[in-house]
Design an enzyme around this catalytic site. Structure first.
Site, PDB file in Angstrom:
ATOM      1  N   ASP A 161      33.329 -25.285 -34.320  1.00 25.65           N
ATOM      2  CA  ASP A 161      32.674 -24.499 -33.289  1.00 25.65           C
ATOM      3  C   ASP A 161      33.439 -24.549 -31.962  1.00 25.65           C
ATOM      4  O   ASP A 161      32.830 -24.530 -30.907  1.00 25.65           O
ATOM      5  CB  ASP A 161      31.253 -25.079 -33.107  1.00 25.65           C
TER       6      ASP A 161
ATOM      7  N   SER B 215      18.208 -18.292 -29.490  1.00 25.03           N
ATOM      8  CA  SER B 215      19.291 -19.261 -29.272  1.00 25.03           C
ATOM      9  C   SER B 215      20.150 -18.817 -28.088  1.00 25.03           C
ATOM     10  O   SER B 215      20.533 -19.626 -27.250  1.00 25.03           O
ATOM     11  CB  SER B 215      20.178 -19.376 -30.509  1.00 25.03           C
TER      12      SER B 215
ATOM     13  N   CYS C  13      14.165 -18.128 -38.427  1.00 21.52           N
ATOM     14  CA  CYS C  13      14.700 -17.357 -39.563  1.00 21.52           C
ATOM     15  C   CYS C  13      15.288 -18.258 -40.644  1.00 21.52           C
ATOM     16  O   CYS C  13      15.538 -17.805 -41.763  1.00 21.52           O
ATOM     17  CB  CYS C  13      15.701 -16.304 -39.103  1.00 21.52           C
TER      18      CYS C  13
HETATM   19  S1  SF4 Z   1      16.884 -14.957 -48.503  1.00 25.24           S
HETATM   20 FE1  SF4 Z   1      15.402 -13.799 -47.298  1.00 25.24          FE
HETATM   21  S2  SF4 Z   1      14.902 -15.084 -45.526  1.00 25.24           S
HETATM   22 FE2  SF4 Z   1      16.799 -15.875 -46.442  1.00 25.24          FE
HETATM   23  S3  SF4 Z   1      18.417 -14.867 -45.288  1.00 25.24           S
HETATM   24 FE3  SF4 Z   1      18.063 -13.654 -47.118  1.00 25.24          FE
HETATM   25  S4  SF4 Z   1      16.582 -12.102 -46.460  1.00 25.24           S
HETATM   26 FE4  SF4 Z   1      16.564 -13.701 -44.921  1.00 25.24          FE
HETATM   27  S1  SF4 Z   2      14.384 -15.970 -35.804  1.00 26.75           S
HETATM   28 FE1  SF4 Z   2      16.635 -16.177 -35.979  1.00 26.75          FE
HETATM   29  S2  SF4 Z   2      17.463 -14.289 -35.152  1.00 26.75           S
HETATM   30 FE2  SF4 Z   2      15.334 -14.436 -34.490  1.00 26.75          FE
HETATM   31  S3  SF4 Z   2      15.392 -15.416 -32.507  1.00 26.75           S
HETATM   32 FE3  SF4 Z   2      15.125 -17.049 -33.991  1.00 26.75          FE
HETATM   33  S4  SF4 Z   2      17.213 -17.734 -34.484  1.00 26.75           S
HETATM   34 FE4  SF4 Z   2      17.402 -15.742 -33.462  1.00 26.75          FE
END
Ligand code: SF4
Ligand code: SF4
Length: 313
Positions: free
Chosen positions: A137, A219, A247
């Site tokens: 990173d 983030s 997510c």
């Molecule tokens: S499997 Fe589903 S939740 Fe995971 S990244 Fe893919 S679309 Fe998103």
């Molecule tokens: S759910 Fe994933 S894409 Fe959405 S704000 Fe949170 S880290 Fe960012």
């Protein structure tokens, strides 16, 4: 198979064994070539301004896509994954404030950089005069793209690298070296028809599958953005004060996540019982003590205060 193929295969196996010895969870290899598939995607992402105010993303466009421009004589990219999925999380009640799991313990840059130095030394000891550079990173390297190319996982609709065996809570690091190695193949995409991450993102940052709008992501808003968080996000950042895991938490592949084994990543005792009030009343002195080696230092005390006020006021 030629003698050279056999040597490349043996060296690749040896390198993977060394990676395992040093505690890396996955290791895969790609040829150090131009990232053809990624070039138009990166170009589009930048053109649409999805990087927000992260101006540095506009720099080194060519180097990002071609490791040979970054490391002289580069022949192979060795991608490594290091698990950070915690056994114990911060309190997760509705009122509790949250930080991303990767930031629970000591800053991963320190932990992984030391390991990468050992990794290169061991390769030099066991294979010979190999030269290269380690990255975590810290330079224009398309880490996820390389890890995907090396067959470690696929880049999901939430833009994270996902492994089939253990989900996505991994740090990614690379060693770019001047040694030919047998490459691994890329992995298929296993997102299928799932849209959980898109549906769960509270700021609608996953504006299209596989396309996270960095400028809307929590983030970015809580770490990268140095000015005020736009009022339009009020009520949408869901108590996250440093990063966001939503997510990843909703991704079905993360039911396979296993707790990490890195003591440096454990939550400090003092944080384990932190309530919203503790975050609100945090003094600069306590911040310096509790987050002495933490990634939260990146936001600085003032940045963290801004984030806490944004979700509590
Ligand atoms: S499997 Fe589903 S939740 Fe995971 S990244 Fe893919 S679309 Fe998103
Ligand atoms: S759910 Fe994933 S894409 Fe959405 S704000 Fe949170 S880290 Fe960012």
């Amino acid at each position: 198979m030629t003698v050279s193929d056999i040597i490349q295969q043996e060296n690749a196996l040896r390198i993977k064994e060394i990676a395992r010895d040093l505690g890396f969870d996955f290791c895969g290899i790609s040829r150090a070539d131009f990232l053809e598939e990624e070039a138009p995607r990166l170009e589009k992402w930048l053109r649409l301004g999805r990087h927000g105010k992260m101006q540095y993303m506009e720099n080194h466009f060519d180097k990002r896509l071609d490791p040979r421009l970054l490391v002289e004589g580069a022949k192979s990219v060795v991608s490594l994954l290091y698990n950070y999925y915690p056994e114990e999380t911060l309190p997760e009640g509705d009122e509790d404030l949250k930080i991303a799991k990767y930031a629970y313990g000591v800053d991963y840059h320190f932990v992984i950089k030391d390991k990468l130095k050992d990794f290169l030394s061991r390769i030099q000891e066991e294979i010979g005069a190999v030269d290269g550079r380690c990255f975590v990173d810290s330079a224009p390297v398309m880490e996820k793209a390389w890890a995907k190319q090396a067959g470690l996982g696929w880049i999901g609709k939430n833009s994270n690298l996902i492994t089939r065996k253990s989900g996505s809570f991994f740090f990614i690091a690379e060693l770019i070296i001047d040694l030919d190695l047998q490459p691994d193949g890329p992995m298929a995409d296993y997102c299928g028809t799932c849209t959980r991450c898109i549906d769960a993102c509270p700021t609608d940052a996953i504006s299209e599958p596989y396309g996270v709008d960095g400028s809307r992501c929590i983030s970015y808003l809580t770490i990268e953005l140095k000015e005020s968080i736009p009022e339009s996000f009020k009520g949408h950042t869901k108590n996250w004060v440093f990063g966001c895991d939503i997510c990843q938490d909703v991704c079905p592949w993360n039911r396979f996540s296993q707790p990490h084994r890195e003591s440096a990543f454990h939550l400090p005792d003092e944080l384990k019982t932190f309530q919203a009030r503790d975050w609100q009343e945090l003094t600069e002195e306590t911040f310096r003590r509790v987050f002495k080696k933490s990634p939260l230092k990146r936001a600085k005390y003032e940045g963290l205060q801004r984030n806490v006020l944004f979700v509590t006021e």
